[in-house]
Design a protein around this motif. Structure first.
Motif, PDB file in Angstrom:
ATOM      1  N   VAL A  78      -1.296  -4.788   6.107  1.00  0.00           N
ATOM      2  CA  VAL A  78      -1.134  -3.576   6.908  1.00  0.00           C
ATOM      3  C   VAL A  78      -2.428  -3.291   7.657  1.00  0.00           C
ATOM      4  O   VAL A  78      -3.510  -3.288   7.065  1.00  0.00           O
ATOM      5  CB  VAL A  78      -0.765  -2.364   6.025  1.00  0.00           C
ATOM      6  CG1 VAL A  78      -0.632  -1.110   6.867  1.00  0.00           C
ATOM      7  CG2 VAL A  78       0.523  -2.628   5.248  1.00  0.00           C
ATOM      8  N   ASN A 121       3.140   4.913   6.700  1.00  0.00           N
ATOM      9  CA  ASN A 121       3.622   5.902   7.658  1.00  0.00           C
ATOM     10  C   ASN A 121       2.526   6.193   8.676  1.00  0.00           C
ATOM     11  O   ASN A 121       1.496   5.521   8.680  1.00  0.00           O
ATOM     12  CB  ASN A 121       4.107   7.172   6.936  1.00  0.00           C
ATOM     13  CG  ASN A 121       3.031   7.801   6.076  1.00  0.00           C
ATOM     14  OD1 ASN A 121       1.888   7.916   6.501  1.00  0.00           O
ATOM     15  ND2 ASN A 121       3.375   8.191   4.865  1.00  0.00           N
ATOM     16  N   ASP A 147       3.992   2.840   0.634  1.00  0.00           N
ATOM     17  CA  ASP A 147       4.563   3.650   1.708  1.00  0.00           C
ATOM     18  C   ASP A 147       3.620   3.594   2.902  1.00  0.00           C
ATOM     19  O   ASP A 147       2.476   4.043   2.808  1.00  0.00           O
ATOM     20  CB  ASP A 147       4.749   5.089   1.235  1.00  0.00           C
ATOM     21  CG  ASP A 147       5.286   5.989   2.324  1.00  0.00           C
ATOM     22  OD1 ASP A 147       6.075   5.512   3.174  1.00  0.00           O
ATOM     23  OD2 ASP A 147       4.936   7.191   2.333  1.00  0.00           O
ATOM     24  N   GLU A 153       9.275  -8.806  -2.078  1.00  0.00           N
ATOM     25  CA  GLU A 153       9.896  -9.785  -1.181  1.00  0.00           C
ATOM     26  C   GLU A 153       8.863 -10.679  -0.501  1.00  0.00           C
ATOM     27  O   GLU A 153       9.189 -11.412   0.429  1.00  0.00           O
ATOM     28  CB  GLU A 153      10.755  -9.071  -0.142  1.00  0.00           C
ATOM     29  CG  GLU A 153      11.933  -8.343  -0.766  1.00  0.00           C
ATOM     30  CD  GLU A 153      12.811  -7.659   0.249  1.00  0.00           C
ATOM     31  OE1 GLU A 153      12.663  -7.917   1.455  1.00  0.00           O
ATOM     32  OE2 GLU A 153      13.646  -6.856  -0.170  1.00  0.00           O
ATOM     33  N   HIS A 212       0.500   0.257  12.026  1.00  0.00           N
ATOM     34  CA  HIS A 212       1.645  -0.538  11.549  1.00  0.00           C
ATOM     35  C   HIS A 212       2.916   0.301  11.594  1.00  0.00           C
ATOM     36  O   HIS A 212       2.885   1.513  11.386  1.00  0.00           O
ATOM     37  CB  HIS A 212       1.387  -1.007  10.120  1.00  0.00           C
ATOM     38  CG  HIS A 212       2.269  -2.132   9.678  1.00  0.00           C
ATOM     39  ND1 HIS A 212       3.602  -1.974   9.424  1.00  0.00           N
ATOM     40  CD2 HIS A 212       1.991  -3.437   9.440  1.00  0.00           C
ATOM     41  CE1 HIS A 212       4.121  -3.129   9.053  1.00  0.00           C
ATOM     42  NE2 HIS A 212       3.149  -4.036   9.055  1.00  0.00           N
ATOM     43  N   ALA A 213       4.045  -0.335  11.826  1.00  0.00           N
ATOM     44  CA  ALA A 213       5.343   0.345  11.803  1.00  0.00           C
ATOM     45  C   ALA A 213       5.608   0.881  10.394  1.00  0.00           C
ATOM     46  O   ALA A 213       5.262   0.239   9.405  1.00  0.00           O
ATOM     47  CB  ALA A 213       6.446  -0.622  12.205  1.00  0.00           C
ATOM     48  N   PRO A 214       6.237   2.049  10.294  1.00  0.00           N
ATOM     49  CA  PRO A 214       6.525   2.630   8.980  1.00  0.00           C
ATOM     50  C   PRO A 214       7.496   1.766   8.162  1.00  0.00           C
ATOM     51  O   PRO A 214       8.440   1.199   8.715  1.00  0.00           O
ATOM     52  CB  PRO A 214       7.170   3.974   9.307  1.00  0.00           C
ATOM     53  CG  PRO A 214       6.762   4.274  10.705  1.00  0.00           C
ATOM     54  CD  PRO A 214       6.613   2.947  11.387  1.00  0.00           C
ATOM     55  N   PHE A 215       7.245   1.683   6.872  1.00  0.00           N
ATOM     56  CA  PHE A 215       8.187   1.055   5.940  1.00  0.00           C
ATOM     57  C   PHE A 215       7.805   1.434   4.522  1.00  0.00           C
ATOM     58  O   PHE A 215       6.722   1.960   4.269  1.00  0.00           O
ATOM     59  CB  PHE A 215       8.236  -0.472   6.102  1.00  0.00           C
ATOM     60  CG  PHE A 215       7.061  -1.220   5.535  1.00  0.00           C
ATOM     61  CD1 PHE A 215       7.110  -1.776   4.269  1.00  0.00           C
ATOM     62  CD2 PHE A 215       5.909  -1.390   6.288  1.00  0.00           C
ATOM     63  CE1 PHE A 215       6.028  -2.483   3.760  1.00  0.00           C
ATOM     64  CE2 PHE A 215       4.828  -2.098   5.790  1.00  0.00           C
ATOM     65  CZ  PHE A 215       4.883  -2.646   4.511  1.00  0.00           C
ATOM     66  N   MET A 216       8.720   1.184   3.605  1.00  0.00           N
ATOM     67  CA  MET A 216       8.479   1.429   2.188  1.00  0.00           C
ATOM     68  C   MET A 216       9.015   0.229   1.426  1.00  0.00           C
ATOM     69  O   MET A 216      10.056  -0.323   1.783  1.00  0.00           O
ATOM     70  CB  MET A 216       9.189   2.697   1.742  1.00  0.00           C
ATOM     71  CG  MET A 216       8.886   3.129   0.348  1.00  0.00           C
ATOM     72  SD  MET A 216       9.651   4.724   0.041  1.00  0.00           S
ATOM     73  CE  MET A 216       8.332   5.493  -0.850  1.00  0.00           C
ATOM     74  N   THR A 217       8.271  -0.197   0.383  1.00  0.00           N
ATOM     75  CA  THR A 217       8.704  -1.357  -0.389  1.00  0.00           C
ATOM     76  C   THR A 217       8.236  -1.243  -1.825  1.00  0.00           C
ATOM     77  O   THR A 217       7.249  -0.556  -2.118  1.00  0.00           O
ATOM     78  CB  THR A 217       8.183  -2.674   0.239  1.00  0.00           C
ATOM     79  OG1 THR A 217       8.797  -3.780  -0.420  1.00  0.00           O
ATOM     80  CG2 THR A 217       6.678  -2.788   0.142  1.00  0.00           C
TER      81      THR A 217
END
Length: 86
Positions: free
Chosen positions: A35, A72, A70, A30, A39-44
């Motif tokens: 990072v 975390n 990933d 996207e 950083h705030a957790p997210f997965m893409t």
């Protein structure tokens, strides 16, 4: 001393990179993202492109072909379908 981000880049055949770095830029499906430590957790999902690892005044680049990222509390892990240092 600023906080460091633990980063691991893993391909099916081996771990390509692992270490404490300042920043990682990666090609998300996207859009590109960066990072830093905390950083705030997210997965893409990732698209084909270049991962840039910045540490101090230097940087390293890796070419990847798809995979997942990933983020975390422990850091950033990229599981790539294929990865080589550029």
């Amino acid at each position: 001393m600023a906080d460091k981000l633990h980063f691991s880049l893993v391909a099916p055949e081996r771990e390509v990179f692992s270490g404490e770095v300042d920043r990682v830029d990666a090609p998300g499906v996207e859009g590109d993202f960066g990072v830093l430590a905390g950083h705030a957790p997210f997965m893409t999902a990732l698209r084909e492109g270049v991962v840039t690892v910045v540490d101090g005044a230097g940087s390293r680049t890796f070419e990847i072909h798809g995979g997942f990222a990933d983020v975390n509390a422990q850091g950033l892990t990229i599981l790539a379908e294929h990865a080589v240092e550029a």
